[in-house]
Design an enzyme around this catalytic site. Structure first.
Site, PDB file in Angstrom:
ATOM      1  N   ASP A 140       0.874  -1.171   0.000  1.00  0.00           N
ATOM      2  CA  ASP A 140       0.000   0.000   0.000  1.00  0.00           C
ATOM      3  C   ASP A 140       0.923   1.237   0.000  1.00  0.00           C
ATOM      4  O   ASP A 140       2.109   1.114   0.304  1.00  0.00           O
ATOM      5  CB  ASP A 140      -0.858  -0.076   1.276  1.00  0.00           C
ATOM      6  N   ASP A 142       0.032   5.186   1.042  1.00  0.00           N
ATOM      7  CA  ASP A 142      -0.070   6.151   2.154  1.00  0.00           C
ATOM      8  C   ASP A 142      -0.113   5.442   3.505  1.00  0.00           C
ATOM      9  O   ASP A 142      -0.909   4.519   3.711  1.00  0.00           O
ATOM     10  CB  ASP A 142      -1.335   7.000   1.992  1.00  0.00           C
ATOM     11  N   ASP A 333      -1.986  -0.276   5.755  1.00  0.00           N
ATOM     12  CA  ASP A 333      -2.341   0.312   7.056  1.00  0.00           C
ATOM     13  C   ASP A 333      -3.807   0.641   7.193  1.00  0.00           C
ATOM     14  O   ASP A 333      -4.251   1.027   8.271  1.00  0.00           O
ATOM     15  CB  ASP A 333      -1.564   1.623   7.259  1.00  0.00           C
TER      16      ASP A 333
HETATM   17  O1  LIG Z   1      -4.509   3.142  -0.377  1.00  0.00           O
HETATM   18  P1  LIG Z   1      -3.595   4.241   0.056  1.00  0.00           P
HETATM   19  O2  LIG Z   1      -2.368   4.369  -0.789  1.00  0.00           O
HETATM   20  O3  LIG Z   1      -3.271   4.161   1.517  1.00  0.00           O
HETATM   21  O4  LIG Z   1      -4.455   5.571  -0.182  1.00  0.00           O
HETATM   22  C1  LIG Z   1      -5.538   5.879   0.677  1.00  0.00           C
HETATM   23  C2  LIG Z   1      -5.756   7.377   0.674  1.00  0.00           C
HETATM   24  O5  LIG Z   1      -4.465   7.929   0.955  1.00  0.00           O
HETATM   25  C3  LIG Z   1      -4.337   9.342   0.891  1.00  0.00           C
HETATM   26  O6  LIG Z   1      -4.976   9.900   2.037  1.00  0.00           O
HETATM   27  C4  LIG Z   1      -4.339   9.556   3.262  1.00  0.00           C
HETATM   28  O7  LIG Z   1      -3.003  10.086   3.266  1.00  0.00           O
HETATM   29  C5  LIG Z   1      -2.943  11.544   3.207  1.00  0.00           C
HETATM   30  C6  LIG Z   1      -1.481  11.933   3.124  1.00  0.00           C
HETATM   31  O8  LIG Z   1      -0.735  11.428   4.162  1.00  0.00           O
HETATM   32  C7  LIG Z   1      -3.645  12.115   4.448  1.00  0.00           C
HETATM   33  O9  LIG Z   1      -3.614  13.529   4.396  1.00  0.00           O
HETATM   34  C8  LIG Z   1      -5.093  11.617   4.483  1.00  0.00           C
HETATM   35  O10 LIG Z   1      -5.713  12.054   5.666  1.00  0.00           O
HETATM   36  C9  LIG Z   1      -5.129  10.090   4.436  1.00  0.00           C
HETATM   37  O11 LIG Z   1      -6.479   9.625   4.330  1.00  0.00           O
HETATM   38  C10 LIG Z   1      -4.892   9.885  -0.391  1.00  0.00           C
HETATM   39  O12 LIG Z   1      -4.831  11.294  -0.367  1.00  0.00           O
HETATM   40  C11 LIG Z   1      -6.296   9.386  -0.656  1.00  0.00           C
HETATM   41  O13 LIG Z   1      -6.751   9.837  -1.914  1.00  0.00           O
HETATM   42  C12 LIG Z   1      -6.254   7.863  -0.673  1.00  0.00           C
HETATM   43  O14 LIG Z   1      -7.545   7.351  -0.942  1.00  0.00           O
END
Ligand SMILES: O=P(O)(O)OC[C@H]1O[C@H](O[C@H]2O[C@H](CO)[C@@H](O)[C@H](O)[C@H]2O)[C@H](O)[C@@H](O)[C@@H]1O
Length: 403
Positions: A140, A142, A333
């Site tokens: 994954d 983020d 995560d």
């Molecule tokens: O599947 P992932 O790669 O984990 O993506 C899930 C979402 O991740 C991002 O949002 C998350 O991370 C951001 C940056 O650290 C944070 O600001 C936010 O609060 C988190 O939810 C991304 O911006 C989303 O579009 C994804 O869906």
């Protein structure tokens, strides 16, 4: 470098203490039966926390006047670790709870760690289980490869992490599976040799291919099961932008086949109102549904496709359909990663590793606390692979292994 407000990983432990033992139970995912517990952590594809339902901790009751808290918000809060900004207040609450029930939070964390041991501590056990099988890595983005920060456009991974992922990809087929749109995640990761499954697996590409005629380089598109939804997603993105612009801090992100509405920088008192704004837009789109992530609501097509399906698609593409000698490792995560953990558990193959510094109900078998530990784990895998390959080569050419 831009200063980012990184979420404090250790908050989970501190806040755990803040919740009285009588707090209500988490409803997601549903508690599993005792037989699942028997499968236990540590086994390949083995289960997680089993029938022991996790308490809904870390959640101070929200004050939204007489109205009940929006269930979307409640669900999102359950999967969103606390932000550093709230650290002081929560640490205080944690101290008070610790005084009321000394050691309770630590005990609960310790019990959780027994069910989801550290993948670093159990490294030897993991590689032993993979012996004779082809490891395939699924990562994954983020919160796994990059730290969680306030601004989604600034969630960069470190050069060291990039080097570790690149080394892993030299040893094993490797895919990045993300909620972000594929182009965005490729621009963050910048490794041409990987598979990418963006938009929660709805946009899958293979490693970069160079066109013989034009010499142009592009990731080869392998599968886009939601392409018919593109115009609808663009439309709902615009509608959500318009509807939420009155909410300070709200951010809407177009992830091509899905849209994220970010709550992270919105005052928590406004979360219910923001969720209502999203709901009012979605009333007009019955073919779209929502899922929750870390302080984010994700809007996506109602098709039966998720990160778990993407994992299976990639295994098939790589030629491992119905193979018993493959060992997929998925590290993630977030709640959307649970679909992939569940696929591995149901297949009884490989293992899921949850990145979390606090107890969470999960289908993963192992845990790592934060991206830094993910990097350590990846580096150890590479080291182990080199060692095993080196020994195999020596055996082949008849050189005795050095002690
Ligand atoms: O599947 P992932 O790669 O984990 O993506 C899930 C979402 O991740 C991002 O949002 C998350 O991370 C951001 C940056 O650290 C944070 O600001 C936010 O609060 C988190 O939810 C991304 O911006 C989303 O579009 C994804 O869906």
């Amino acid at each position: 470098m831009t200063k980012q407000n990184v979420v404090m990983s250790e908050m989970g432990i501190a806040v755990a203490a803040a919740v009285p033992a009588s707090s209500p139970l988490l409803t997601y995912p549903p508690p599993r039966s005792c037989s699942a517990v028997a499968a236990g952590a540590g086994g390949a594809g083995g289960g997680a926390g089993g029938g022991v339902a996790m308490r809904k901790k870390y959640q101070a009751p929200l004050e939204f006047g007489p109205a009940k808290m929006n269930p979307w918000v409640e669900s999102m809060r359950a999967s969103s670790p606390t932000h550093a900004k709230a650290a002081a207040a929560l640490a205080e609450a944690a101290a008070a709870a610790e005084a009321a029930a000394p050691g309770a939070a630590k005990d609960e964390y310790a019990a959780w760690m027994v069910r989801h041991p550290s993948a670093l501590a159990k490294f030897d056990h993991i590689v032993k289980a993979s012996m004779g099988k082809q490891i395939v890595m699924f990562l994954d983005y983020d919160g796994t490869l990059s730290p969680i920060v306030d601004d989604p456009d600034s969630a960069f991974m470190s050069d060291q992490m990039r080097a570790a992922v690149s080394d892993v990809a030299k040893c094993f087929p490797t895919a990045i599976v993300s909620g972000r749109c594929t182009d965005k995640v490729i621009s963050f990761v910048r490794l041409a040799e990987l598979y990418y499954a963006g938009s929660h697996g709805m946009d899958i590409t293979g490693p970069v291919k160079v066109s013989k005629c034009t010499k142009a380089q592009a990731n080869e598109v392998l599968y886009q099961p939601a392409s018919e939804f593109l115009p609808m997603i663009d439309e709902v993105y615009e509608a959500l932008l318009e509807k939420t612009k009155s909410t300070p801090g709200a951010k809407v992100e177009n992830n091509k086949f899905c849209v994220s509405v970010h709550f992270r920088c919105v005052d928590e008192k406004r979360w219910s109102a923001l969720a209502e704004q999203v709901k009012s837009v979605l009333k007009e789109y019955p073919k779209l549904r929502i899922s929750h992530g870390r302080k984010v609501i994700e809007v996506r097509p109602t098709i039966k496709w998720d990160k778990g399906k993407a994992l299976e698609f990639l295994l098939n593409t790589l030629g491992y359909a119905d193979c018993s000698d493959v060992f997929p490792v998925y590290i993630g995560d977030d709640r959307t990663d649970e679909d992939a953990f569940k696929v591995l558990r149901d297949r009884g193959q490989g293992l899921g590793i949850l990145v979390s510094s606090h107890p969470k109900e999960t289908n993963a078998s192992y845990s790592l606390q934060e991206p830094a530990e993910v990097m350590d784990f990846l580096l150890r895998l590479v080291e182990w692979k080199c060692l095993v390959q080196g020994l195999a080569k020596r055996r082949y050419i008849g050189v005795p292994p050095q002690m």
